[in-house]
Design an enzyme around this catalytic site. Structure first.
Site, mmCIF file in Angstrom:
data_model
loop_
_atom_site.group_PDB
_atom_site.id
_atom_site.type_symbol
_atom_site.label_atom_id
_atom_site.label_comp_id
_atom_site.label_asym_id
_atom_site.label_seq_id
_atom_site.Cartn_x
_atom_site.Cartn_y
_atom_site.Cartn_z
ATOM 1 N N GLN A 44 69.717 79.168 71.234
ATOM 2 C CA GLN A 44 71.049 79.537 71.717
ATOM 3 C C GLN A 44 71.995 78.335 71.673
ATOM 4 O O GLN A 44 73.170 78.472 71.335
ATOM 5 C CB GLN A 44 70.959 80.074 73.148
ATOM 6 C CG GLN A 44 70.218 81.393 73.248
ATOM 7 C CD GLN A 44 70.069 81.829 74.684
ATOM 8 O OE1 GLN A 44 71.059 82.135 75.338
ATOM 9 N NE2 GLN A 44 68.848 81.851 75.177
ATOM 10 N N ARG A 47 73.715 77.417 68.348
ATOM 11 C CA ARG A 47 74.784 78.314 67.898
ATOM 12 C C ARG A 47 76.158 77.707 68.147
ATOM 13 O O ARG A 47 77.152 78.160 67.593
ATOM 14 C CB ARG A 47 74.683 79.663 68.608
ATOM 15 C CG ARG A 47 73.499 80.471 68.151
ATOM 16 C CD ARG A 47 73.457 81.800 68.846
ATOM 17 N NE ARG A 47 72.289 82.540 68.397
ATOM 18 C CZ ARG A 47 71.834 83.611 68.989
ATOM 19 N NH1 ARG A 47 72.454 84.079 70.056
ATOM 20 N NH2 ARG A 47 70.782 84.234 68.540
ATOM 21 N N GLN A 55 66.635 67.464 67.616
ATOM 22 C CA GLN A 55 65.612 68.171 68.378
ATOM 23 C C GLN A 55 64.222 67.647 68.053
ATOM 24 O O GLN A 55 63.934 67.264 66.919
ATOM 25 C CB GLN A 55 65.678 69.676 68.071
ATOM 26 C CG GLN A 55 64.745 70.501 68.927
ATOM 27 C CD GLN A 55 65.011 71.994 68.802
ATOM 28 O OE1 GLN A 55 65.865 72.431 68.045
ATOM 29 N NE2 GLN A 55 64.284 72.783 69.559
ATOM 30 N N GLN A 56 63.370 67.660 69.071
ATOM 31 C CA GLN A 56 61.977 67.263 68.904
ATOM 32 C C GLN A 56 61.336 68.096 67.796
ATOM 33 O O GLN A 56 61.483 69.308 67.752
ATOM 34 C CB GLN A 56 61.237 67.489 70.218
ATOM 35 C CG GLN A 56 59.778 67.126 70.194
ATOM 36 C CD GLN A 56 59.109 67.478 71.513
ATOM 37 O OE1 GLN A 56 59.361 68.533 72.078
ATOM 38 N NE2 GLN A 56 58.276 66.584 71.994
ATOM 39 N N SER A 57 60.635 67.429 66.921
ATOM 40 C CA SER A 57 60.038 68.085 65.768
ATOM 41 C C SER A 57 58.708 68.743 66.115
ATOM 42 O O SER A 57 57.901 68.174 66.838
ATOM 43 C CB SER A 57 59.806 67.052 64.662
ATOM 44 O OG SER A 57 59.062 67.604 63.606
ATOM 45 N N GLN A 58 58.484 69.925 65.590
ATOM 46 C CA GLN A 58 57.148 70.525 65.635
ATOM 47 C C GLN A 58 56.463 70.332 64.288
ATOM 48 O O GLN A 58 55.321 70.710 64.112
ATOM 49 C CB GLN A 58 57.231 72.022 65.956
ATOM 50 C CG GLN A 58 57.561 72.326 67.387
ATOM 51 C CD GLN A 58 57.585 73.822 67.663
ATOM 52 O OE1 GLN A 58 57.796 74.646 66.780
ATOM 53 N NE2 GLN A 58 57.391 74.181 68.911
ATOM 54 N N ARG A 59 57.181 69.729 63.373
ATOM 55 C CA ARG A 59 56.620 69.475 62.047
ATOM 56 C C ARG A 59 55.717 68.246 62.068
ATOM 57 O O ARG A 59 54.688 68.209 61.407
ATOM 58 C CB ARG A 59 57.760 69.273 61.049
ATOM 59 C CG ARG A 59 57.296 69.064 59.635
ATOM 60 C CD ARG A 59 58.462 68.912 58.690
ATOM 61 N NE ARG A 59 57.999 68.841 57.316
ATOM 62 C CZ ARG A 59 58.765 68.523 56.300
ATOM 63 N NH1 ARG A 59 60.042 68.257 56.489
ATOM 64 N NH2 ARG A 59 58.271 68.471 55.088
ATOM 65 N N ARG A 107 52.968 75.827 63.100
ATOM 66 C CA ARG A 107 53.940 76.067 64.178
ATOM 67 C C ARG A 107 54.538 77.476 64.138
ATOM 68 O O ARG A 107 55.133 77.921 65.107
ATOM 69 C CB ARG A 107 55.054 75.027 64.144
ATOM 70 C CG ARG A 107 55.955 75.150 62.931
ATOM 71 C CD ARG A 107 57.010 74.080 62.875
ATOM 72 N NE ARG A 107 57.670 74.096 61.577
ATOM 73 C CZ ARG A 107 58.715 73.370 61.285
ATOM 74 N NH1 ARG A 107 59.243 72.566 62.181
ATOM 75 N NH2 ARG A 107 59.257 73.437 60.083
ATOM 76 N N ARG A 134 78.555 79.924 78.638
ATOM 77 C CA ARG A 134 77.181 79.799 79.121
ATOM 78 C C ARG A 134 77.046 79.672 80.636
ATOM 79 O O ARG A 134 75.950 79.825 81.162
ATOM 80 C CB ARG A 134 76.494 78.620 78.428
ATOM 81 C CG ARG A 134 76.466 78.731 76.912
ATOM 82 C CD ARG A 134 75.836 80.017 76.426
ATOM 83 N NE ARG A 134 75.693 79.997 74.966
ATOM 84 C CZ ARG A 134 74.961 80.849 74.282
ATOM 85 N NH1 ARG A 134 74.322 81.817 74.889
ATOM 86 N NH2 ARG A 134 74.880 80.755 72.969
#
Length: 200
Positions: A44, A47, A55-59, A107, A134
């Protein structure tokens, strides 16, 4: 969930240009460290395009102890169902990684409830718009909580600007949601007025 205002460009740096507060907003910048929000919430956030995100990577980062790193909505009372799903999801992810599947592919099987952290920078005008949307009662609970926490922090450093800011009903004096209104405009406005008084 935790949000911390890391840095900002103070209004005083541009006051010599004799701009009213609304025209100052696009020239001000605010950077927040946001931790322990769900991927649902981060989707969200992004957007809001007039912002910068890291952002923290999940890769590259292996997700460990998933059951300790999820966000559960307060409306979910039967956490046993959730725990079963998280355990299954975690096992699937771990088995895939152990079998050599790249983390960027494993992931795919992590839930949106998985916690993430990020940095976000917005100019003042975009931030006011973000709060208008928001902080609204109709916003999803997690991003609304995040927005209110962020608003509280910027009100402390720039009260002349941000005491005027909140959900759009507070900013405008009417609800722009029309027939989708929460029906609690007056109570909401009064709450934000009280919040201003308590931070002043």
């Amino acid at each position: 969930m935790k949000a911390k205002l890391l840095s900002y460009i103070p209004r005083s740096t541009i006051q010599s240009y004799k701009l009213d507060w609304k025209n100052q907003l696009p020239h001000l910048s605010y950077t927040f460290a946001i931790e322990s929000i769900s991927r649902t919430c981060s989707h969200q956030l992004v957007r809001h395009r007039v912002a910068s995100f890291s952002q923290q990577s999940q890769r590259y980062i292996t997700v460990k102890r998933l059951s300790e790193k999820i966000v559960i909505p307060p409306t979910i009372k039967d956490v046993n169902i959730v725990n079963e799903f998280i355990k299954s999801s975690s096992n699937t992810y771990e088995q895939l990684v152990e079998k050599g599947v790249p983390k960027e592919d494993a992931r795919f099987f992590l839930p949106n409830a998985t916690e993430t952290s990020l940095l976000m920078t917005m100019d003042g005008k975009s931030l006011a718009h973000f709060f208008g949307l928001r902080c609204c009662n109709r916003a999803q609970w997690e991003i609304r909580s995040l927005a209110n926490s962020m608003l509280e922090q910027v009100r402390k450093v720039e009260p002349e600007i941000f005491n005027r800011i909140g959900p759009y009903c507070y900013q405008l004096g009417y609800c722009p949601e029309g027939r989708f209104s929460c029906g609690e405009m007056q109570e909401t406005i009064e709450r934000y007025v009280r919040d201003n008084e308590s931070t002043s």
